[in-house]
Every structure is written in C-alpha cells, then in structure tokens.
Design a protein around this motif. Structure first.
Motif, PDB file in Angstrom:
ATOM      1  N   VAL A  29       0.834  -1.201   0.000  1.00  0.00           N
ATOM      2  CA  VAL A  29       0.000   0.000   0.000  1.00  0.00           C
ATOM      3  C   VAL A  29       0.867   1.249   0.000  1.00  0.00           C
ATOM      4  CG1 VAL A  29      -1.765   1.283   1.289  1.00  0.00           C
ATOM      5  CG2 VAL A  29      -1.871  -1.226   1.170  1.00  0.00           C
ATOM      6  N   GLU A  30       1.976   1.214   0.737  1.00  0.00           N
ATOM      7  CA  GLU A  30       2.841   2.379   0.901  1.00  0.00           C
ATOM      8  C   GLU A  30       4.157   2.154   0.163  1.00  0.00           C
ATOM      9  OE1 GLU A  30       4.514   5.400   1.084  1.00  0.00           O
ATOM     10  OE2 GLU A  30       2.739   5.684   2.365  1.00  0.00           O
ATOM     11  N   PHE A  31       4.365   2.873  -0.930  1.00  0.00           N
ATOM     12  CA  PHE A  31       5.533   2.652  -1.781  1.00  0.00           C
ATOM     13  C   PHE A  31       6.836   3.059  -1.111  1.00  0.00           C
ATOM     14  CE2 PHE A  31       4.637   7.094  -2.480  1.00  0.00           C
ATOM     15  CZ  PHE A  31       5.873   7.675  -2.711  1.00  0.00           C
ATOM     16  N   ARG A  32       6.748   3.854  -0.014  1.00  0.00           N
ATOM     17  CA  ARG A  32       7.968   4.279   0.666  1.00  0.00           C
ATOM     18  C   ARG A  32       8.510   3.225   1.628  1.00  0.00           C
ATOM     19  NH1 ARG A  32       5.671   9.875   2.907  1.00  0.00           N
ATOM     20  NH2 ARG A  32       3.835   8.494   3.052  1.00  0.00           N
ATOM     21  N   ALA A  33       7.731   2.189   1.934  1.00  0.00           N
ATOM     22  CA  ALA A  33       8.177   1.176   2.890  1.00  0.00           C
ATOM     23  C   ALA A  33       9.308   0.298   2.360  1.00  0.00           C
ATOM     24  CB  ALA A  33       6.995   0.323   3.355  1.00  0.00           C
ATOM     25  N   PRO A  40      11.756  -6.087  -5.110  1.00  0.00           N
ATOM     26  CA  PRO A  40      10.477  -5.655  -4.542  1.00  0.00           C
ATOM     27  C   PRO A  40       9.878  -6.713  -3.614  1.00  0.00           C
ATOM     28  CG  PRO A  40      10.162  -6.378  -6.796  1.00  0.00           C
ATOM     29  CD  PRO A  40      11.651  -6.395  -6.547  1.00  0.00           C
ATOM     30  N   LEU A  41       8.851  -6.311  -2.902  1.00  0.00           N
ATOM     31  CA  LEU A  41       8.178  -7.230  -1.983  1.00  0.00           C
ATOM     32  C   LEU A  41       7.647  -8.455  -2.712  1.00  0.00           C
ATOM     33  CD1 LEU A  41       7.210  -7.708   0.949  1.00  0.00           C
ATOM     34  CD2 LEU A  41       5.119  -6.448   0.359  1.00  0.00           C
ATOM     35  N   THR A  42       7.245  -8.302  -3.958  1.00  0.00           N
ATOM     36  CA  THR A  42       6.705  -9.434  -4.724  1.00  0.00           C
ATOM     37  C   THR A  42       7.724 -10.558  -4.890  1.00  0.00           C
ATOM     38  OG1 THR A  42       7.306  -8.253  -6.755  1.00  0.00           O
ATOM     39  CG2 THR A  42       5.020  -8.061  -5.995  1.00  0.00           C
ATOM     40  N   ALA A 112       1.776   3.357  12.667  1.00  0.00           N
ATOM     41  CA  ALA A 112       0.836   4.278  13.310  1.00  0.00           C
ATOM     42  C   ALA A 112       1.313   5.723  13.281  1.00  0.00           C
ATOM     43  CB  ALA A 112       0.607   3.851  14.762  1.00  0.00           C
ATOM     44  N   GLY A 113       2.466   5.984  12.707  1.00  0.00           N
ATOM     45  CA  GLY A 113       3.017   7.328  12.763  1.00  0.00           C
ATOM     46  C   GLY A 113       2.491   8.247  11.684  1.00  0.00           C
ATOM     47  N   SER A 114       2.800   9.526  11.844  1.00  0.00           N
ATOM     48  CA  SER A 114       2.426  10.517  10.842  1.00  0.00           C
ATOM     49  C   SER A 114       3.411  10.509   9.675  1.00  0.00           C
ATOM     50  CB  SER A 114       2.387  11.919  11.466  1.00  0.00           C
ATOM     51  OG  SER A 114       3.634  12.237  12.065  1.00  0.00           O
ATOM     52  N   TRP A 115       4.566   9.822   9.852  1.00  0.00           N
ATOM     53  CA  TRP A 115       5.529   9.618   8.777  1.00  0.00           C
ATOM     54  C   TRP A 115       5.867   8.130   8.765  1.00  0.00           C
ATOM     55  CZ3 TRP A 115      10.172   7.887  10.875  1.00  0.00           C
ATOM     56  CH2 TRP A 115      10.381   8.191  12.228  1.00  0.00           C
ATOM     57  N   VAL A 116       6.307   7.634   7.630  1.00  0.00           N
ATOM     58  CA  VAL A 116       6.521   6.196   7.456  1.00  0.00           C
ATOM     59  C   VAL A 116       7.829   5.779   8.130  1.00  0.00           C
ATOM     60  CG1 VAL A 116       6.844   4.334   5.799  1.00  0.00           C
ATOM     61  CG2 VAL A 116       5.223   6.182   5.309  1.00  0.00           C
ATOM     62  N   SER A 117       7.712   4.964   9.190  1.00  0.00           N
ATOM     63  CA  SER A 117       8.908   4.450   9.852  1.00  0.00           C
ATOM     64  C   SER A 117       9.137   2.979   9.542  1.00  0.00           C
ATOM     65  CB  SER A 117       8.796   4.653  11.367  1.00  0.00           C
ATOM     66  OG  SER A 117       7.691   3.938  11.901  1.00  0.00           O
ATOM     67  N   LEU A 118       8.138   2.291   9.002  1.00  0.00           N
ATOM     68  CA  LEU A 118       8.271   0.892   8.628  1.00  0.00           C
ATOM     69  C   LEU A 118       9.198   0.756   7.420  1.00  0.00           C
ATOM     70  CD1 LEU A 118       6.895  -1.987   9.260  1.00  0.00           C
ATOM     71  CD2 LEU A 118       5.523  -1.508   7.220  1.00  0.00           C
ATOM     72  N   GLY A 119      10.138  -0.182   7.492  1.00  0.00           N
ATOM     73  CA  GLY A 119      11.050  -0.421   6.382  1.00  0.00           C
ATOM     74  C   GLY A 119      11.096  -1.902   6.024  1.00  0.00           C
ATOM     75  N   LEU A 120      11.039  -2.216   4.740  1.00  0.00           N
ATOM     76  CA  LEU A 120      11.044  -3.599   4.259  1.00  0.00           C
ATOM     77  C   LEU A 120      12.262  -3.821   3.370  1.00  0.00           C
ATOM     78  CD1 LEU A 120       7.270  -3.810   3.216  1.00  0.00           C
ATOM     79  CD2 LEU A 120       8.282  -4.365   5.439  1.00  0.00           C
ATOM     80  N   PHE A 121      13.002  -4.888   3.655  1.00  0.00           N
ATOM     81  CA  PHE A 121      14.219  -5.194   2.911  1.00  0.00           C
ATOM     82  C   PHE A 121      14.150  -6.647   2.436  1.00  0.00           C
ATOM     83  CE2 PHE A 121      15.108  -2.062   6.140  1.00  0.00           C
ATOM     84  CZ  PHE A 121      16.025  -1.177   5.601  1.00  0.00           C
ATOM     85  N   VAL A 122      14.223  -6.877   1.139  1.00  0.00           N
ATOM     86  CA  VAL A 122      14.323  -8.231   0.597  1.00  0.00           C
ATOM     87  C   VAL A 122      15.787  -8.452   0.214  1.00  0.00           C
ATOM     88  CG1 VAL A 122      13.525  -9.859  -1.145  1.00  0.00           C
ATOM     89  CG2 VAL A 122      11.952  -8.125  -0.254  1.00  0.00           C
ATOM     90  N   VAL A 123      16.442  -9.365   0.940  1.00  0.00           N
ATOM     91  CA  VAL A 123      17.890  -9.546   0.793  1.00  0.00           C
ATOM     92  C   VAL A 123      18.236 -11.032   0.812  1.00  0.00           C
ATOM     93  CG1 VAL A 123      18.535  -7.311   1.799  1.00  0.00           C
ATOM     94  CG2 VAL A 123      18.133  -9.273   3.302  1.00  0.00           C
ATOM     95  N   ASP A 124      19.465 -11.347   0.404  1.00  0.00           N
ATOM     96  CA  ASP A 124      19.938 -12.731   0.489  1.00  0.00           C
ATOM     97  C   ASP A 124      20.321 -13.100   1.916  1.00  0.00           C
ATOM     98  OD1 ASP A 124      19.651 -13.293  -2.230  1.00  0.00           O
ATOM     99  OD2 ASP A 124      21.628 -12.481  -2.712  1.00  0.00           O
ATOM    100  N   ARG A 125      20.915 -12.133   2.627  1.00  0.00           N
ATOM    101  CA  ARG A 125      21.352 -12.350   4.007  1.00  0.00           C
ATOM    102  C   ARG A 125      20.947 -11.141   4.851  1.00  0.00           C
ATOM    103  NH1 ARG A 125      26.221 -11.686   4.856  1.00  0.00           N
ATOM    104  NH2 ARG A 125      26.673 -10.514   2.945  1.00  0.00           N
TER     105      ARG A 125
END
Length: 270
Positions: A29-33, A40-42, A112-125
């Motif tokens: 939903v949030e492209f900045r995460a 990508p998450l996919t 829940a914040g007013s700015w995006v603090s959630l971060g998603l990383f797809v990595v090998d390690r």
C-alpha cells in the motif's frame, strides 16, 4: 517504539503460525516502505518460510533463497488474521504491506506514525541490511558477557542514556527499557559512561541483563495485539511522569535530550 522483548515475542508468535508455509500473495500500500528497490516485496511470493527470528529490533522472515527483514522503526507493528478470518479493512493503524500464506493466514505490517517508519528489505542475508551488520552485542543473548558489556560501555565519553540506545553498542534497547535499566541501576540519565566507577558499572550490567531478560520472559506468549499494553503496564518510571517512584516515593520527572523525552526518579537516580 518496539524493543527487543516485544519484537522477540512477535517473532515467536509468527514463527508458530507461518513457518513451513509458502507466501502466495503480497500487497503493498505504501511505496515508501520497501528499501531494496531492485528486489520488490513481490520477490517473496512463492517462497516457503523456514523461520521467523529477530536481529536487535528488526524482524527477520527467513524464506527459501531470501530474507524479508522488517524494520519496525518508531511506530511499526504487525497484525495477524487466522485462516478464514476476514480482516478489518478499517482497522487502525493502517496496513502498509501484507503477506498471505498458503493456508489463508494474513500478515499485515502496520505503521501508526504521521511519517513512514516501517522499512522492508528483501535480501539474500540479513547482514546486507546495514543496521543489522552494525549491531552490537545483545544483552538478551545467553552468550552475552560482562566483557561484552564493558567493551560497549566502559570509559565511553557519552551520556549513558544515549549509549544504552546506541544499537552499534548494545542491540535491542530503546527509550523505554533504557529508562527502566537506569532506574534499576540507580544511575542518572545525565551521567556519562566515562564517569561511572566499578560499583556503578556492576549495577548497570546487572540491571541491563536483568531488565531485558525479565521482559523477554514476561512478554512470552502474550498475543501480539496486547504486547504494547503489557509493556506499558510493566514500566516503573518510563511514561510515569508526575507519578510516585515505586522505590522511594519521589516524583518521576521528564528528561529531555534532543527530540527524546525520557523519565527518571531524581531521588533514586541522583
């Protein structure tokens, strides 16, 4: 901010529910995460989950051929819907991303914040995430020793409150537990590590290990939607501004450093 005891409880909760299952769908939903633009998450779709773990305050979903590392930041968390349950699309806080597994279970990652603090990383390690690569020793680790503690703290020309939260020195501790550790150790948050004598360092080591590990045990088995409430209820000084100190009866006061507001007892921690 989620800290290591709550993140470990979240990891354990998810490990019991999604390990062994395959991710069949993702939604962003949030492209900045996402923080790994080339992956990508996919990229986790179709991969089997082999374990869910923790590195400091980061959540780690180990999959076949990849890891999904979740940085929860200041306000990030997770919501889980069992197979057959219909998630509440109006739930607050909102989901910024989600994963559906092959039995129909749904993991939503929220912020829940007013700015995006959630971060998603797809990595090998996991170590490809710089914050994980730089993590210091973890006081929750049974292998954590006094020598590890001394290397992180002794002689440092830095305020002890900030040092306890420095992830490169001691992994997993944030604003709340650093307040509780310093209160248990009877040390002022204004003190510099270099000014602490051997007796104070002994108290601080005992308080650090005891506070963190006691919290791990206390949070074990609590449903993830009640972990924040359980953490708040367990605090003795953090978030208790104006209340009586449970040890001496003095009044808990605020301590401000930069953009951080912390709490301490000026009597116990003089």
């Amino acid at each position: 901010m989620p800290e290591s005891p709550e993140v470990q409880a979240l990891a354990d909760f998810l490990d019991a529910r999604i390990t062994g299952h395959t991710v069949v769908d993702t939604d962003l939903v949030e492209f900045r995460a996402p923080k790994t633009r080339s992956r990508p998450l996919t990229d986790v779709t179709g991969r089997r989950i082999s374990a869910v773990g923790r590195h400091g305050k980061h959540l780690d979903l180990a999959l076949e051929g990849a890891h999904l590392v979740v940085s929860l930041g200041r306000h990030g968390w997770a919501r889980w819907s069992e197979p057959g349950e219909h998630p509440d699309e109006q739930a607050d806080p909102p989901a910024l991303a989600s994963l559906t597994v092959d039995d129909g279970g749904l993991l939503e990652l929220t912020d829940a914040g007013s700015w995006v603090s959630l971060g998603l990383f797809v990595v090998d390690r996991p170590e490809e995430v710089s914050a994980i690569a730089k993590l210091g020793s973890d006081p929750a680790d049974p292998a954590f020793t006094r020598d590890d503690f001394d290397r992180a703290v002794r002689g440092r020309r830095k305020q002890i409150k900030a040092l306890l939260q420095e992830q490169e020195s001691l992994a997993g501790i944030g604003n709340a537990y650093s307040d509780e550790i310093l209160h248990a150790a009877r040390i002022s948050p204004l003190a510099h590590a270099s000014a602490l004598d051997d007796e104070a360092l002994d108290r601080l080591f005992t308080a650090t290990v005891g506070t963190v590990r006691d919290a791990f045990e206390a949070r074990r088995g609590i449903p993830i939607d009640r972990l924040k409430e359980a953490k708040t209820a367990a605090m003795r000084v953090h978030g208790r501004t104006g209340e009586a100190c449970p040890v001496c009866g003095g009044t808990v006061e605020d301590f401000r450093a930069g953009g951080t507001v912390a709490q301490y007892c000026p009597v116990c921690q003089a």
